[in-house]
Motif scaffolding. Structure first.
Motif, PDB file in Angstrom:
ATOM      1  N   ASP A  38       0.831  -1.213   0.000  1.00  0.00           N
ATOM      2  CA  ASP A  38       0.000   0.000   0.000  1.00  0.00           C
ATOM      3  C   ASP A  38       0.864   1.261   0.000  1.00  0.00           C
ATOM      4  OD1 ASP A  38      -2.175  -1.697   0.185  1.00  0.00           O
ATOM      5  OD2 ASP A  38      -2.281  -1.556   2.372  1.00  0.00           O
ATOM      6  N   SER A  39       1.796   1.340   0.953  1.00  0.00           N
ATOM      7  CA  SER A  39       2.587   2.562   1.067  1.00  0.00           C
ATOM      8  C   SER A  39       3.636   2.685  -0.029  1.00  0.00           C
ATOM      9  CB  SER A  39       3.245   2.642   2.450  1.00  0.00           C
ATOM     10  OG  SER A  39       4.123   1.563   2.668  1.00  0.00           O
ATOM     11  N   MET A  40       4.172   1.551  -0.508  1.00  0.00           N
ATOM     12  CA  MET A  40       5.154   1.627  -1.590  1.00  0.00           C
ATOM     13  C   MET A  40       4.503   2.096  -2.887  1.00  0.00           C
ATOM     14  SD  MET A  40       8.021   0.924  -0.187  1.00  0.00           S
ATOM     15  CE  MET A  40       9.181   0.500  -1.476  1.00  0.00           C
ATOM     16  N   SER A  41       3.278   1.642  -3.150  1.00  0.00           N
ATOM     17  CA  SER A  41       2.562   2.098  -4.345  1.00  0.00           C
ATOM     18  C   SER A  41       2.153   3.571  -4.183  1.00  0.00           C
ATOM     19  CB  SER A  41       1.331   1.233  -4.604  1.00  0.00           C
ATOM     20  OG  SER A  41       0.358   1.419  -3.591  1.00  0.00           O
ATOM     21  N   LEU A  77      14.554  -1.180   2.505  1.00  0.00           N
ATOM     22  CA  LEU A  77      13.806  -1.073   1.248  1.00  0.00           C
ATOM     23  C   LEU A  77      13.261   0.340   1.065  1.00  0.00           C
ATOM     24  CD1 LEU A  77      12.442  -2.293  -1.270  1.00  0.00           C
ATOM     25  CD2 LEU A  77      10.509  -2.931   0.214  1.00  0.00           C
ATOM     26  N   VAL A  78      12.678   0.893   2.101  1.00  0.00           N
ATOM     27  CA  VAL A  78      12.116   2.250   2.009  1.00  0.00           C
ATOM     28  C   VAL A  78      13.229   3.255   1.724  1.00  0.00           C
ATOM     29  CG1 VAL A  78      10.889   4.075   3.248  1.00  0.00           C
ATOM     30  CG2 VAL A  78      10.171   1.695   3.527  1.00  0.00           C
ATOM     31  N   LYS A  79      14.348   3.100   2.392  1.00  0.00           N
ATOM     32  CA  LYS A  79      15.476   4.015   2.185  1.00  0.00           C
ATOM     33  C   LYS A  79      15.954   3.976   0.732  1.00  0.00           C
ATOM     34  CE  LYS A  79      20.259   4.811   3.634  1.00  0.00           C
ATOM     35  NZ  LYS A  79      21.382   4.282   4.439  1.00  0.00           N
ATOM     36  N   LYS A  80      16.161   2.773   0.192  1.00  0.00           N
ATOM     37  CA  LYS A  80      16.667   2.642  -1.180  1.00  0.00           C
ATOM     38  C   LYS A  80      15.658   3.156  -2.204  1.00  0.00           C
ATOM     39  CE  LYS A  80      19.904  -1.187  -0.512  1.00  0.00           C
ATOM     40  NZ  LYS A  80      20.237  -2.589  -0.847  1.00  0.00           N
ATOM     41  N   THR A  81      14.365   2.912  -1.939  1.00  0.00           N
ATOM     42  CA  THR A  81      13.327   3.382  -2.863  1.00  0.00           C
ATOM     43  C   THR A  81      13.262   4.902  -2.866  1.00  0.00           C
ATOM     44  OG1 THR A  81      12.059   1.359  -2.435  1.00  0.00           O
ATOM     45  CG2 THR A  81      10.897   3.181  -3.491  1.00  0.00           C
ATOM     46  N   GLY A 134      -1.377   5.070   3.460  1.00  0.00           N
ATOM     47  CA  GLY A 134      -1.905   4.151   2.447  1.00  0.00           C
ATOM     48  C   GLY A 134      -3.078   3.310   2.893  1.00  0.00           C
ATOM     49  N   HIS A 135      -3.922   3.796   3.793  1.00  0.00           N
ATOM     50  CA  HIS A 135      -5.085   3.017   4.230  1.00  0.00           C
ATOM     51  C   HIS A 135      -6.079   2.835   3.086  1.00  0.00           C
ATOM     52  CE1 HIS A 135      -3.514   4.510   8.133  1.00  0.00           C
ATOM     53  NE2 HIS A 135      -3.940   3.334   8.557  1.00  0.00           N
ATOM     54  N   THR A 136      -6.645   1.637   2.994  1.00  0.00           N
ATOM     55  CA  THR A 136      -7.574   1.295   1.916  1.00  0.00           C
ATOM     56  C   THR A 136      -8.989   1.095   2.458  1.00  0.00           C
ATOM     57  OG1 THR A 136      -7.280  -1.092   2.172  1.00  0.00           O
ATOM     58  CG2 THR A 136      -5.664   0.071   0.802  1.00  0.00           C
ATOM     59  N   LYS A 194       8.725  -3.041  -5.888  1.00  0.00           N
ATOM     60  CA  LYS A 194       9.174  -3.971  -4.853  1.00  0.00           C
ATOM     61  C   LYS A 194       8.497  -3.603  -3.539  1.00  0.00           C
ATOM     62  CE  LYS A 194      13.757  -4.881  -6.803  1.00  0.00           C
ATOM     63  NZ  LYS A 194      15.223  -4.800  -6.566  1.00  0.00           N
ATOM     64  N   TRP A 195       8.068  -4.611  -2.828  1.00  0.00           N
ATOM     65  CA  TRP A 195       7.519  -4.385  -1.490  1.00  0.00           C
ATOM     66  C   TRP A 195       7.740  -5.618  -0.641  1.00  0.00           C
ATOM     67  CZ3 TRP A 195       4.186  -5.392  -5.620  1.00  0.00           C
ATOM     68  CH2 TRP A 195       3.343  -6.499  -5.492  1.00  0.00           C
TER      69      TRP A 195
END
Length: 469
Positions: A38-41, A77-81, A134-136, A194-195
């Motif tokens: 959710d948050s990565m998208s 992952l978050v840092k690299k993205t 990113g809440h759905t 990637k997530w």
């Protein structure tokens, strides 16, 4: 970007940002990124629109340290993205388990509290306009069922708010609340993002995950395949009702709340009893959540507080591990719990002495300098009637003294009742005492045994000062 699923998704996303959230060009936006789909998208979608709308984006990640290496992998992952998108990245961490145990919260709620505390602090530091999460719509349904099970009021059942202000110029925005989880996954796959899957999401240990992986699938299979949409419509209707009720409750709140000082406020019982029981619950809910920054209080807790109305003076109710409610004569008093208060400090007849959050100053003065009008927290004693060894000590049940102007003794508890001191304060009263007598209920009344008289030659002045910590 020719993929139709991508273009349709971004069009829907952009429509919300522009027409519902009214996010203007050049806005500063902080994206709360966990590392999940959710948050990565969400970070990707905002990055796609940032150039067109001149957004200034920031990525914020909170490492809960609950899953060891997996938690650290999310952070990496978050840092690299963020670096890939050339977006400034900020992180923090905290001891979620310790916070959970200290406040008596579930791990989920403790994690949320610490996470949002970090987000809000960073938002103010960076002077952003929006925090985006990113809440759905699936999350709204889960929250509805969770709060229903826990016994929440209307506010809890009205779902996750689309937008919530946390400051004059900062609001939390949730653009995915009109989207299903599967839509977001399709977009993420089409964009080859990637997530990380949070393995705790598949563990039934957490209540939310029981709802997600057990209850909702059963409701879909046995009752309605569209249960998520049904719950979201219900939440929307309840949100409208809740907004109207909240306006009325605010007016009632102002009339019934008294003595908002420090960590305390009081509810005037005589007026509170004129309200309908439902409104009483809503007033308490609003007061507790706003005054102590609590999450929604369960109906069971509200019911226990309301039971105090029928109980005798002195009855107590724990709201949670840190807050108590006490039934006084005319009020229900709410306050944060204080540490055990047991003071017995030997002192001399002169000097400065600190006890708890108070200071007592004893000094010799000339009889001609006595001024009884200088302060209610200053008193004068015949120095020759006071022994060389005195004590500052706590009030103890059964204590008696001879109030100034009286020939007999009375219980200090009765004296404090006559002074209309709230019961919640009685355990924290300090006294200047001898080995066998109370010389002064600090800030209230001295004993007749130690008063100044025509025969007095030496005088001690006592000053009682509350330390502002």
């Amino acid at each position: 970007m020719k993929n139709k699923s991508i273009s349709d998704f971004l069009a829907k996303f952009e429509d919300y940002l522009h027409n519902e959230a009214h996010i203007d060009e050049y806005s500063k936006i902080m994206v709360a990124v966990s590392g999940g789909v959710d948050s990565m998208s969400l970070l990707d979608a905002l990055a796609n629109l940032a150039h067109e709308y001149k957004f200034k984006l920031y990525a914020a990640h909170y490492n809960h340290k609950l899953r060891g290496l997996s938690s650290d992998a999310d952070e990496e992952l978050v840092k690299k993205t963020a670096e890939k998108y050339n977006i400034p990245y900020y992180k923090s961490t905290g001891n979620v388990r310790q916070h959970s145990e200290k406040l008596g919260l579930s791990l989920e709620l403790a994690a949320r509290n610490l996470r949002y505390r970090f987000f809000e602090r960073m938002a103010k530091t960076l002077k952003v306009n929006y925090i985006v999460t990113g809440h759905t719509s699936d999350d709204t349904a889960e929250t509805f069922l969770l709060n229903l099970i826990r016994g929440s009021g209307i506010t809890g059942l009205s779902g996750i708010p689309r937008q919530r202000y946390i400051g004059k110029n900062i609001s939390i925005v949730r653009p995915y609340l009109n989207m299903r989880k599967q839509e977001i996954i399709r977009y993420a796959k089409a964009r080859r993002l990637k997530w990380n899957e949070d393995e705790s999401n598949s563990l039934l240990f957490f209540t939310r995950n029981k709802v997600r992986h057990d209850l909702i699938p059963k409701l879909k299979e046995d009752y309605s395949p569209a249960i998520i949409d049904v719950i979201n419509r219900t939440s929307k209707l309840l949100r409208g009702a809740d907004n109207y009720i909240a306006e009325q409750v605010q007016k009632m709140l102002q009339s019934v709340i008294r003595d908002k000082v420090g960590t305390r406020f009081s509810v005037l019982i005589s007026l509170f009893n004129t309200f309908d029981e439902f409104i009483q619950g809503e007033v308490l809910q609003t007061a507790l959540t706003s005054f102590y920054k609590m999450q929604n209080v369960s109906m069971q807790t509200i019911d226990r507080i309301l039971e105090l109305l029928q109980k005798p003076t002195g009855a107590l109710c724990e709201v949670n591990k840190s807050i108590i409610a006490l039934r006084d004569r005319d009020y229900i008093i709410f306050d944060k719990k204080k540490e055990n208060f047991n003071i017995n400090l030997p002192i001399n007849k002169s000097g400065e002495f600190v006890a708890g959050d108070a200071k007592l100053i004893l000094s010799k003065v000339a009889k001609k300098d006595i001024n009884y009008d200088d302060s209610p927290n200053a008193e004068y004693f015949d120095a020759d009637l006071l022994p060389s060894r005195l004590y500052i000590r706590s009030y103890m049940p059964g204590d008696t003294f001879q109030p100034l102007g009286m020939t007999g003794t009375m219980k200090i508890s009765d004296f404090l009742t006559n002074e209309k001191m709230p019961l919640i304060d009685k355990p924290y009263v300090l006294m200047l005492a001898t080995q066998n007598d109370i010389a002064w209920i600090c800030g209230k009344r001295i004993s007749d045994k130690f008063k100044i008289s025509g025969d007095t030659k030496n005088v001690v002045k006592a000053e009682y000062i509350i330390i502002d910590k």
